[in-house]
Design a protein around this motif. Structure first.
Motif, PDB file in Angstrom:
ATOM      1  N   GLU A  10       0.629  -1.112   0.133  1.00  0.00           N
ATOM      2  CA  GLU A  10      -0.390   0.168  -0.169  1.00  0.00           C
ATOM      3  C   GLU A  10       1.400   1.213   0.159  1.00  0.00           C
ATOM      4  OE1 GLU A  10      -2.327  -0.193   3.783  1.00  0.00           O
ATOM      5  OE2 GLU A  10      -3.199  -1.790   2.804  1.00  0.00           O
ATOM      6  N   PRO A  11       0.281   2.464  -0.918  1.00  0.00           N
ATOM      7  CA  PRO A  11       1.370   3.937  -0.565  1.00  0.00           C
ATOM      8  C   PRO A  11       1.459   4.269   0.657  1.00  0.00           C
ATOM      9  CG  PRO A  11      -0.968   3.847  -1.796  1.00  0.00           C
ATOM     10  CD  PRO A  11      -0.994   2.332  -1.362  1.00  0.00           C
ATOM     11  N   ARG A  12       2.443   4.829   1.324  1.00  0.00           N
ATOM     12  CA  ARG A  12       2.732   5.338   2.470  1.00  0.00           C
ATOM     13  C   ARG A  12       1.700   6.693   1.931  1.00  0.00           C
ATOM     14  NH1 ARG A  12       8.175   3.730   1.627  1.00  0.00           N
ATOM     15  NH2 ARG A  12       8.705   2.142   3.160  1.00  0.00           N
ATOM     16  N   SER A  13       1.514   7.344   3.021  1.00  0.00           N
ATOM     17  CA  SER A  13       0.473   8.428   3.293  1.00  0.00           C
ATOM     18  C   SER A  13       2.008   9.330   2.618  1.00  0.00           C
ATOM     19  CB  SER A  13       0.566   8.874   4.404  1.00  0.00           C
ATOM     20  OG  SER A  13      -0.360  10.508   4.281  1.00  0.00           O
ATOM     21  N   ARG A  14       1.546  10.397   1.797  1.00  0.00           N
ATOM     22  CA  ARG A  14       1.598  11.672   1.169  1.00  0.00           C
ATOM     23  C   ARG A  14       1.475  12.788   2.741  1.00  0.00           C
ATOM     24  NH1 ARG A  14      -0.893   9.513  -2.975  1.00  0.00           N
ATOM     25  NH2 ARG A  14       0.531   9.580  -5.366  1.00  0.00           N
ATOM     26  N   ILE A  15       1.208  12.699   3.231  1.00  0.00           N
ATOM     27  CA  ILE A  15       0.664  13.848   4.020  1.00  0.00           C
ATOM     28  C   ILE A  15       1.229  13.012   5.063  1.00  0.00           C
ATOM     29  CG2 ILE A  15      -0.254  15.183   5.799  1.00  0.00           C
ATOM     30  CD1 ILE A  15      -2.907  14.601   4.490  1.00  0.00           C
ATOM     31  N   GLN A  16       2.903  13.471   5.370  1.00  0.00           N
ATOM     32  CA  GLN A  16       3.679  13.458   6.575  1.00  0.00           C
ATOM     33  C   GLN A  16       3.220  14.207   8.047  1.00  0.00           C
ATOM     34  OE1 GLN A  16       6.201  11.231   6.070  1.00  0.00           O
ATOM     35  NE2 GLN A  16       5.013  10.461   4.614  1.00  0.00           N
ATOM     36  N   PRO A  17       3.682  14.116   9.249  1.00  0.00           N
ATOM     37  CA  PRO A  17       3.764  14.492  10.573  1.00  0.00           C
ATOM     38  C   PRO A  17       3.850  16.519  10.497  1.00  0.00           C
ATOM     39  CG  PRO A  17       4.732  12.437  11.089  1.00  0.00           C
ATOM     40  CD  PRO A  17       4.617  12.747   9.849  1.00  0.00           C
ATOM     41  N   GLY A  18       3.008  16.820  10.987  1.00  0.00           N
ATOM     42  CA  GLY A  18       3.191  18.464  10.883  1.00  0.00           C
ATOM     43  C   GLY A  18       3.139  19.016   9.288  1.00  0.00           C
ATOM     44  N   HIS A  19       3.072  18.065   8.426  1.00  0.00           N
ATOM     45  CA  HIS A  19       1.620  19.205   7.046  1.00  0.00           C
ATOM     46  C   HIS A  19       1.350  19.957   7.334  1.00  0.00           C
ATOM     47  CE1 HIS A  19       4.143  16.254   3.946  1.00  0.00           C
ATOM     48  NE2 HIS A  19       4.863  17.052   4.491  1.00  0.00           N
ATOM     49  N   THR A  20       1.288  20.951   6.460  1.00  0.00           N
ATOM     50  CA  THR A  20       0.283  22.500   6.659  1.00  0.00           C
ATOM     51  C   THR A  20      -0.178  21.217   4.868  1.00  0.00           C
ATOM     52  OG1 THR A  20       1.296  23.971   8.129  1.00  0.00           O
ATOM     53  CG2 THR A  20      -0.324  24.699   6.618  1.00  0.00           C
ATOM     54  N   ILE A  21      -1.880  21.861   5.063  1.00  0.00           N
ATOM     55  CA  ILE A  21      -2.283  21.826   3.518  1.00  0.00           C
ATOM     56  C   ILE A  21      -3.096  23.099   3.832  1.00  0.00           C
ATOM     57  CG2 ILE A  21      -4.265  20.548   1.936  1.00  0.00           C
ATOM     58  CD1 ILE A  21      -2.451  18.021   3.762  1.00  0.00           C
ATOM     59  N   ILE A  22      -3.252  24.057   2.843  1.00  0.00           N
ATOM     60  CA  ILE A  22      -4.057  24.579   2.593  1.00  0.00           C
ATOM     61  C   ILE A  22      -5.323  24.468   1.582  1.00  0.00           C
ATOM     62  CG2 ILE A  22      -4.674  27.077   0.944  1.00  0.00           C
ATOM     63  CD1 ILE A  22      -1.418  28.061   2.454  1.00  0.00           C
ATOM     64  N   PHE A  23      -5.814  24.518   1.482  1.00  0.00           N
ATOM     65  CA  PHE A  23      -7.122  23.965   0.439  1.00  0.00           C
ATOM     66  C   PHE A  23      -7.589  25.351  -0.394  1.00  0.00           C
ATOM     67  CE2 PHE A  23      -6.646  20.858   3.316  1.00  0.00           C
ATOM     68  CZ  PHE A  23      -6.786  19.124   2.996  1.00  0.00           C
ATOM     69  N   THR A  77       2.304  31.096  -1.699  1.00  0.00           N
ATOM     70  CA  THR A  77       3.634  30.681  -1.574  1.00  0.00           C
ATOM     71  C   THR A  77       4.514  31.214  -0.413  1.00  0.00           C
ATOM     72  OG1 THR A  77       4.407  33.106  -3.270  1.00  0.00           O
ATOM     73  CG2 THR A  77       4.057  30.646  -4.297  1.00  0.00           C
ATOM     74  N   SER A  78       4.533  32.425  -0.096  1.00  0.00           N
ATOM     75  CA  SER A  78       4.716  33.236   1.038  1.00  0.00           C
ATOM     76  C   SER A  78       4.029  32.281   2.300  1.00  0.00           C
ATOM     77  CB  SER A  78       4.524  34.958   1.035  1.00  0.00           C
ATOM     78  OG  SER A  78       3.179  34.674   1.545  1.00  0.00           O
ATOM     79  N   SER A  79       3.496  31.698   2.005  1.00  0.00           N
ATOM     80  CA  SER A  79       2.660  31.223   3.353  1.00  0.00           C
ATOM     81  C   SER A  79       3.427  30.353   3.520  1.00  0.00           C
ATOM     82  CB  SER A  79       1.240  31.182   2.980  1.00  0.00           C
ATOM     83  OG  SER A  79       0.689  31.894   3.266  1.00  0.00           O
ATOM     84  N   LYS A  80       3.740  29.516   2.626  1.00  0.00           N
ATOM     85  CA  LYS A  80       4.962  28.406   2.931  1.00  0.00           C
ATOM     86  C   LYS A  80       4.221  26.924   2.700  1.00  0.00           C
ATOM     87  CE  LYS A  80       9.279  30.480   2.535  1.00  0.00           C
ATOM     88  NZ  LYS A  80       9.607  29.860   0.894  1.00  0.00           N
ATOM     89  N   PRO A  81       2.889  26.247   2.323  1.00  0.00           N
ATOM     90  CA  PRO A  81       3.064  25.709   2.661  1.00  0.00           C
ATOM     91  C   PRO A  81       3.179  24.052   2.209  1.00  0.00           C
ATOM     92  CG  PRO A  81       0.838  25.991   0.921  1.00  0.00           C
ATOM     93  CD  PRO A  81       2.308  27.128   1.130  1.00  0.00           C
ATOM     94  N   ASP A  82       2.731  22.717   2.122  1.00  0.00           N
ATOM     95  CA  ASP A  82       3.564  21.386   2.095  1.00  0.00           C
ATOM     96  C   ASP A  82       2.621  21.097   1.238  1.00  0.00           C
ATOM     97  OD1 ASP A  82       5.746  20.805   4.466  1.00  0.00           O
ATOM     98  OD2 ASP A  82       4.173  21.299   5.431  1.00  0.00           O
ATOM     99  N   TRP A  83       1.555  21.295   0.783  1.00  0.00           N
ATOM    100  CA  TRP A  83       0.530  21.247   0.201  1.00  0.00           C
ATOM    101  C   TRP A  83      -0.276  21.826  -0.907  1.00  0.00           C
ATOM    102  CZ3 TRP A  83       0.895  16.993  -3.151  1.00  0.00           C
ATOM    103  CH2 TRP A  83       1.880  15.597  -2.637  1.00  0.00           C
ATOM    104  N   LEU A  84      -1.009  22.164  -1.748  1.00  0.00           N
ATOM    105  CA  LEU A  84      -2.096  23.374  -1.954  1.00  0.00           C
ATOM    106  C   LEU A  84      -3.026  22.225  -2.869  1.00  0.00           C
ATOM    107  CD1 LEU A  84      -3.208  26.171  -1.704  1.00  0.00           C
ATOM    108  CD2 LEU A  84      -2.454  25.952  -4.230  1.00  0.00           C
ATOM    109  N   VAL A  85      -4.124  21.611  -2.344  1.00  0.00           N
ATOM    110  CA  VAL A  85      -5.074  21.091  -2.637  1.00  0.00           C
ATOM    111  C   VAL A  85      -6.186  22.091  -3.304  1.00  0.00           C
ATOM    112  CG1 VAL A  85      -6.762  19.989  -2.671  1.00  0.00           C
ATOM    113  CG2 VAL A  85      -4.793  19.430  -0.823  1.00  0.00           C
TER     114      VAL A  85
END
Length: 265
Positions: A10-23, A77-85
Motif C-alpha cells: 500500500e502507498p505510504r501517506s503523502r501527508i507527513q507529521p506536521g504538514h500544512t495543507i491549504i485548500f 507561496t509566502s505561506s509555504k504550505p507543504d501542499w496546496l489542494v
C-alpha cells in the motif's frame, strides 16, 4: 510523485507529521470549511500522529485565472504550505454560455416530467402537449460541445501549477464533482471536458491528481446497476453530508491516508 509502497504493497501517506495543507476552490471557505472539516475530523480521530494543519482558504466560484493572479500566488507561496489542494473548474465551466443554456433546457425538461407525473395522478388537465417538448432528435451521437473558455482555463491552470512547483509548493489537483444527482444532466458534459483539461494540466506539471469526478460517477453507476437512487447534493446543488463524506474519503485516498476511495476506517 509516486510514493514507495510499504511492506503490504500500500502507498505510504503523502501527508507527513506536521504538514500544512491549504485548500482552495469550491466547498471551502474560512467561514464554512465544508469537506475540510470532515478531513480534519478523520485525521484527528484515526491518524492523530500526523498532526496535520488543514487550512480552508477557498471561496465559491474561484477560477483558474484567479489562481494565477500575482496577489494570490504571492499569498500562497509566502505561506509555504507543504501542499496546496486546488479544487477549481466548476466556476470556469459554469461561465461557459452553453452551460447556462443546457441547464435551463434541462430544468424545463424536468418540469415537463413532473407535469407528466401530475397528469398520471390527477388527470388530463395536466397533459403536456407533444409540440411543447420540441422535435425528437434522430441525429445519433451528439457532437462534442464547443466551449469558448476551455483553452484559456487549461493554460492558466497549467501555468499556476508550474509556478507553485517552482516556488516549492506541491499542488494536488481535484477534478470537479458532478452537478446534481442525475448523471445525465447535460451540464456534466461541459464538466467532462473541463475535467479532461484538469487531468492534462496535472500530467504536464507532474502534480498529484485526485479524480473526484470518477469517484462520484462510480457511485451513481453502482446505484444504477442496483436500480437504486443516490443523493449527494441538496436541492440547491450544494453537497450534502453524503457528498461531503465521499469527497473527503476520495481526497484521503489520493493522499494515501486511506487505502482506497471507498474505505471507511
Amino acid at each position: 510523485m509516486a510514493d514507495q509502497p510499504d511492506g503490504r504493497g500500500e502507498p505510504r501517506s503523502r501527508i507527513q507529521p506536521g504538514h500544512t495543507i491549504i485548500f482552495l476552490g469550491d466547498h471551502t471557505s474560512p467561514d464554512d470549511a465544508g469537506y475540510v472539516r470532515v478531513l480534519q475530523d478523520v485525521i484527528s480521530r484515526f491518524h492523530s500522529g500526523l498532526n496535520a494543519n488543514l487550512i480552508s482558504a477557498g471561496s465559491r466560484g474561484q477560477t483558474a485565472s484567479g489562481l494565477r493572479s500575482p496577489l494570490l500566488m504571492q499569498i500562497v507561496t509566502s505561506s509555504k504550505p507543504d501542499w496546496l489542494v486546488v479544487g477549481i473548474g466548476l466556476g470556469d465551466a459554469m461561465r461557459e454560455p452553453i452551460a447556462r443554456r443546457l441547464l435551463d433546457e434541462y430544468r424545463q425538461q424536468q418540469a415537463r416530467s413532473e407535469a407528466d407525473e401530475a397528469e398520471q395522478t390527477f388527470g388530463p388537465e395536466f397533459r403536456v402537449r407533444r409540440e411543447d417538448m420540441g422535435p425528437a432528435s434522430d441525429i445519433g451521437r451528439e457532437p462534442e460541445l464547443e466551449l469558448l473558455n476551455l483553452a484559456a482555463f487549461q493554460s492558466d491552470l497549467t501555468a499556476a501549477l508550474s509556478e507553485l512547483e517552482a516556488a516549492g509548493v506541491r499542488p494536488a489537483v481535484l477534478t470537479t464533482i458532478m452537478v446534481g444527482n442525475d448523471p445525465l444532466n447535460p451540464v456534466n458534459g461541459v464538466l467532462k471536458l473541463y475535467n479532461r483539461a484538469i487531468r492534462e494540466a496535472a500530467k504536464e506539471t507532474g502534480s498529484l491528481m485526485i479524480d473526484i469526478e470518477r469517484a462520484f460517477k462510480d457511485i451513481f453507476d453502482r446505484a444504477g446497476n442496483y436500480k437504486q437512487k443516490v443523493s449527494l447534493t441538496g436541492p440547491t446543488g450544494e453537497l450534502n453530508a453524503q457528498g461531503m463524506a465521499l469527497l473527503a474519503r476520495t481526497i484521503l485516498a489520493g493522499f494515501g491516508v486511506l487505502p482506497y476511495p471507498g474505505y471507511r476506517p
